[in-house]
Design a protein around this motif. Sequence first.
Motif, PDB file in Angstrom:
ATOM      1  N   THR A  95       0.839  -1.200   0.000  1.00  0.00           N
ATOM      2  CA  THR A  95       0.000   0.000   0.000  1.00  0.00           C
ATOM      3  C   THR A  95       0.872   1.247   0.000  1.00  0.00           C
ATOM      4  O   THR A  95       0.604   2.200  -0.728  1.00  0.00           O
ATOM      5  CB  THR A  95      -0.953  -0.017   1.218  1.00  0.00           C
ATOM      6  N   SER A  96       1.933   1.232   0.773  1.00  0.00           N
ATOM      7  CA  SER A  96       2.864   2.374   0.808  1.00  0.00           C
ATOM      8  C   SER A  96       3.522   2.600  -0.549  1.00  0.00           C
ATOM      9  O   SER A  96       3.616   3.737  -1.027  1.00  0.00           O
ATOM     10  CB  SER A  96       3.955   2.145   1.861  1.00  0.00           C
ATOM     11  N   LEU A  97       3.963   1.522  -1.179  1.00  0.00           N
ATOM     12  CA  LEU A  97       4.623   1.649  -2.489  1.00  0.00           C
ATOM     13  C   LEU A  97       3.658   2.150  -3.561  1.00  0.00           C
ATOM     14  O   LEU A  97       4.006   3.027  -4.360  1.00  0.00           O
ATOM     15  CB  LEU A  97       5.238   0.310  -2.907  1.00  0.00           C
ATOM     16  N   TYR A  98       2.453   1.600  -3.577  1.00  0.00           N
ATOM     17  CA  TYR A  98       1.466   2.058  -4.554  1.00  0.00           C
ATOM     18  C   TYR A  98       1.075   3.515  -4.298  1.00  0.00           C
ATOM     19  O   TYR A  98       0.911   4.291  -5.241  1.00  0.00           O
ATOM     20  CB  TYR A  98       0.217   1.172  -4.554  1.00  0.00           C
ATOM     21  N   LEU A  99       0.948   3.903  -3.030  1.00  0.00           N
ATOM     22  CA  LEU A  99       0.626   5.306  -2.728  1.00  0.00           C
ATOM     23  C   LEU A  99       1.748   6.236  -3.170  1.00  0.00           C
ATOM     24  O   LEU A  99       1.486   7.331  -3.663  1.00  0.00           O
ATOM     25  CB  LEU A  99       0.342   5.489  -1.234  1.00  0.00           C
ATOM     26  N   LEU A 100       2.985   5.798  -3.013  1.00  0.00           N
ATOM     27  CA  LEU A 100       4.119   6.595  -3.493  1.00  0.00           C
ATOM     28  C   LEU A 100       4.042   6.758  -5.008  1.00  0.00           C
ATOM     29  O   LEU A 100       4.224   7.865  -5.533  1.00  0.00           O
ATOM     30  CB  LEU A 100       5.432   5.931  -3.082  1.00  0.00           C
ATOM     31  N   LEU A 101       3.723   5.687  -5.708  1.00  0.00           N
ATOM     32  CA  LEU A 101       3.561   5.747  -7.160  1.00  0.00           C
ATOM     33  C   LEU A 101       2.407   6.665  -7.550  1.00  0.00           C
ATOM     34  O   LEU A 101       2.562   7.544  -8.417  1.00  0.00           O
ATOM     35  CB  LEU A 101       3.323   4.341  -7.717  1.00  0.00           C
ATOM     36  N   PHE A 102       1.253   6.500  -6.908  1.00  0.00           N
ATOM     37  CA  PHE A 102       0.082   7.326  -7.229  1.00  0.00           C
ATOM     38  C   PHE A 102       0.350   8.798  -6.943  1.00  0.00           C
ATOM     39  O   PHE A 102      -0.040   9.670  -7.721  1.00  0.00           O
ATOM     40  CB  PHE A 102      -1.143   6.879  -6.442  1.00  0.00           C
ATOM     41  N   ASN A 103       1.011   9.088  -5.828  1.00  0.00           N
ATOM     42  CA  ASN A 103       1.319  10.467  -5.471  1.00  0.00           C
ATOM     43  C   ASN A 103       2.270  11.091  -6.492  1.00  0.00           C
ATOM     44  O   ASN A 103       2.097  12.243  -6.894  1.00  0.00           O
ATOM     45  CB  ASN A 103       1.906  10.526  -4.064  1.00  0.00           C
ATOM     46  N   SER A 104       3.248  10.314  -6.932  1.00  0.00           N
ATOM     47  CA  SER A 104       4.178  10.806  -7.958  1.00  0.00           C
ATOM     48  C   SER A 104       3.466  11.072  -9.271  1.00  0.00           C
ATOM     49  O   SER A 104       3.716  12.090  -9.928  1.00  0.00           O
ATOM     50  CB  SER A 104       5.313   9.795  -8.172  1.00  0.00           C
ATOM     51  N   LEU A 105       2.584  10.156  -9.657  1.00  0.00           N
ATOM     52  CA  LEU A 105       1.811  10.356 -10.889  1.00  0.00           C
ATOM     53  C   LEU A 105       0.901  11.572 -10.781  1.00  0.00           C
ATOM     54  O   LEU A 105       0.761  12.339 -11.741  1.00  0.00           O
ATOM     55  CB  LEU A 105       0.981   9.112 -11.215  1.00  0.00           C
ATOM     56  N   GLU A 106       0.290  11.769  -9.624  1.00  0.00           N
ATOM     57  CA  GLU A 106      -0.573  12.934  -9.414  1.00  0.00           C
ATOM     58  C   GLU A 106       0.231  14.232  -9.562  1.00  0.00           C
ATOM     59  O   GLU A 106      -0.220  15.176 -10.213  1.00  0.00           O
ATOM     60  CB  GLU A 106      -1.213  12.872  -8.029  1.00  0.00           C
ATOM     61  N   LYS A 107       1.416  14.268  -8.978  1.00  0.00           N
ATOM     62  CA  LYS A 107       2.264  15.464  -9.096  1.00  0.00           C
ATOM     63  C   LYS A 107       2.658  15.713 -10.549  1.00  0.00           C
ATOM     64  O   LYS A 107       2.669  16.854 -11.007  1.00  0.00           O
ATOM     65  CB  LYS A 107       3.506  15.322  -8.220  1.00  0.00           C
ATOM     66  N   PHE A 108       2.963  14.642 -11.274  1.00  0.00           N
ATOM     67  CA  PHE A 108       3.325  14.775 -12.683  1.00  0.00           C
ATOM     68  C   PHE A 108       2.156  15.326 -13.494  1.00  0.00           C
ATOM     69  O   PHE A 108       2.320  16.251 -14.294  1.00  0.00           O
ATOM     70  CB  PHE A 108       3.767  13.414 -13.240  1.00  0.00           C
ATOM     71  N   VAL A 109       0.968  14.755 -13.285  1.00  0.00           N
ATOM     72  CA  VAL A 109      -0.222  15.203 -14.018  1.00  0.00           C
ATOM     73  C   VAL A 109      -0.530  16.663 -13.699  1.00  0.00           C
ATOM     74  O   VAL A 109      -0.811  17.463 -14.599  1.00  0.00           O
ATOM     75  CB  VAL A 109      -1.439  14.295 -13.721  1.00  0.00           C
ATOM     76  N   LYS A 110      -0.475  17.038 -12.428  1.00  0.00           N
ATOM     77  CA  LYS A 110      -0.754  18.422 -12.046  1.00  0.00           C
ATOM     78  C   LYS A 110       0.276  19.385 -12.621  1.00  0.00           C
ATOM     79  O   LYS A 110      -0.068  20.500 -12.990  1.00  0.00           O
ATOM     80  CB  LYS A 110      -0.819  18.556 -10.520  1.00  0.00           C
ATOM     81  N   ALA A 111       1.521  18.957 -12.709  1.00  0.00           N
ATOM     82  CA  ALA A 111       2.566  19.818 -13.262  1.00  0.00           C
ATOM     83  C   ALA A 111       2.382  20.044 -14.764  1.00  0.00           C
ATOM     84  O   ALA A 111       2.820  21.061 -15.295  1.00  0.00           O
ATOM     85  CB  ALA A 111       3.948  19.211 -12.995  1.00  0.00           C
ATOM     86  N   HIS A 112       1.716  19.101 -15.426  1.00  0.00           N
ATOM     87  CA  HIS A 112       1.537  19.190 -16.872  1.00  0.00           C
ATOM     88  C   HIS A 112       0.088  19.445 -17.280  1.00  0.00           C
ATOM     89  O   HIS A 112      -0.280  19.233 -18.430  1.00  0.00           O
ATOM     90  CB  HIS A 112       2.056  17.913 -17.536  1.00  0.00           C
ATOM     91  N   SER A 113      -0.730  19.893 -16.338  1.00  0.00           N
ATOM     92  CA  SER A 113      -2.139  20.130 -16.612  1.00  0.00           C
ATOM     93  C   SER A 113      -2.465  21.607 -16.451  1.00  0.00           C
ATOM     94  O   SER A 113      -1.883  22.285 -15.607  1.00  0.00           O
ATOM     95  CB  SER A 113      -3.001  19.301 -15.641  1.00  0.00           C
TER      96      SER A 113
END
Length: 168
Positions: A141-159
């Motif tokens: 759960t921690s690893l997947y949350l780290l991945l999801f949080n990173s993806l969210e930051k990437f999407v927000k940076a490019h949106s």
Amino acid sequence: QTCDLMNLFMNKSLMLLVGLLIISRLIGLPTNFSPMLAVAIFMPRLTSRKSIQSFLPAGVMLLTSIFLPPVDLLILFCIIFIFLITPIVSRQINNLVYSCISNVLLWFFVVNGAVWISGGGSLVETYIAAIPFDFRLLLSTSLYLLLFNSLEKFVKAHSQDNKKILDS
């Protein structure tokens, strides 16, 4: 036109998420190393719609349980219950680290309590036997949350907009 395009994108994003979650349940990942609890924790960050936050993870769990080896009904009920309340707990805590720990502990006590009720034996031994499995759940759960949080930051940076990914 823009609203229709956003609804189409949201529906595609939602369908992709549901499809990936179903696949993750059916491909045979190691026991308790699934993205499901992480997705339930992350749902309030993906959509403002509380019904989707709770019912999407719980619905995927319930739907896919039909195609997996049978589980005692009490245990299945407790698992679905955990997935229904995890987004609510996460909204209240509003911190991914604390949400992760809190929801894994909630899982540990509720689901393993159901395992004990269903199987009998010693309550203490049931909880002790569950530690390796639920530690794996905490790790995944921690690893997947780290991945999801990173993806969210990437999407927000490019949106251009600030909307949540699954909101129209």
